[in-house]
Write an enzyme that holds these catalytic residues in place. Structure first.
Site: not given
Ligand code: NAP
Length: 300
Positions: A131, A134-135
């Site tokens: 992701c 997200c990261d």
């Protein structure tokens, strides 16, 4: 006892909740991670009718707000098993909680497919991720790779190219399955390198990823990267519900466009259903179809 239990709080599940509530049914939506589902990983959604451009998170919030406004109840719970009861269904959750409903709509979506390269699981969170939204921020000014050729990979590469020093886009073919508009945008980024006809064969680094080995046109090559984002599609997450479903070879629930299953009172909607086009719009459409089918079944 609710009229309808919905497992999964993505676009399919939340649309089903909105429709079922508007038909006067009591509804509980159970979601294990984030309401909005996979779209919460999309930085920008530009193909959902009515929104020229919206972040996936914002769209997820709107779908949730809309369902709750209509009276849906929601719980953050992971359903790990199902029981058939005299009156309907009991959803058993990993927290120990259990919820009952007369009808059940499975809208459990799909989870990222893994590459299947040695040590992939071990390096998740230490360089390997699924992701970019997200990261991605952990890799500011660093070199990363994205593997895949669909819209997710193209979007991830675009997003990462905004903050990372270098983005290698690795794809096993010489053409992309994702939208040409995204490919064109990537070609204009100076810090993006296309590595085509290529597969990741090994992950380098002991505790943290420091590079990947790639096979390209029969030649091996090592690429130094601190992050690898795998974006090679998804697979359904239906193991817990297997006894109640027919599934195809890929594991998707074998239900038609009517979202009906051979099991009384059980309906399937969205990406976990066998289908040819998995998009936000088709997930939402399934949600409406499944909800109305469930209402019809309850009123029979
Ligand atoms: P996808 O469209 O299924 O693409 C998966 C990609 O990964 C394909 O290019 C495939 O290669 C490659 N692949 C599959 N298995 C592989 C393996 N073992 N090793 C290497 N490569 C592999 O998946 P997605 O990009 O996650 O998108 C899923 C759906 O969501 C699509 O319908 C997409 O359009 C949609 N989506 C929409 C948005 C948006 O609307 N904003 C954003 C993201 C995704 P081949 O092409 O060779 O098969």
């Amino acid at each position: 006892m609710y009229d309808i239990l919905i497992i999964g709080g993505g676009p399919a599940g939340l649309t089903a909740a909105t429709y079922a509530c508007r038909a006067g049914k009591s509804v509980l939506v159970l979601e294990k991670a984030a309401f909005g589902g996979q779209i919460t990983w999309s930085p920008r959604v530009e193909n959902f009718p009515g929104f020229v451009s919206i972040s996936g998170n914002e769209l997820g919030d709107k779908l949730l707000e809309q369902a709750m406004e209509q009276g849906a109840e929601v719980e953050l719970e992971e359903v790990t098993g199902l029981e058939k009861t005299a009156e309907g269904w009991k959803a058993l959750c990993d927290s120990g909680a259990a919820f009952e409903g007369k009808a059940l709509i499975l809208a459990a979506g799909a989870r990222p497919r893994m590459l299947g390269v040695a040590r992939e699981e071990e390096l998740v969170g230490s360089g390997v991720g699924y992701c970019a939204v997200c990261d991605g921020a952990f890799y500011k000014n660093k070199a990363v790779a994205v593997n895949g050729g669909g819209n997710s990979a193209l979007q991830d590469a675009l997003l990462l190219s905004e903050t990372c020093s270098k983005v290698y886009l690795i794809h096993r073919r010489d053409s992309f399955r994702g939208e040409q508009k995204l490919v064109d945008a990537l070609r204009e980024r100076e810090n993006v390198e296309f590595v085509l006809n290529a597969s990741v064969t090994a992950l380098l680094g002991e505790e943290e990823l420091c590079g990947i080995a790639v096979e390209q046109n029969g030649q091996s090559r090592e690429i130094p990267v601190e992050g690898l984002f795998v974006a090679i599609g998804h697979q359904p997450d239906l193991e817990a519900f297997a006894p109640w479903l027919n599934r195809d070879k890929a594991g998707y629930a074998d239900a038609g466009e009517d979202c009906l299953t051979p099991t009384e009172g059980l309906f399937v909607a969205g990406d976990c259903r066998k289908k040819t086009v998995r998009q936000l719009t088709t997930a939402a459409a399934d949600g409406a179809v499944a909800a109305l089918a469930a209402c019809h079944w309850l009123d029979r």
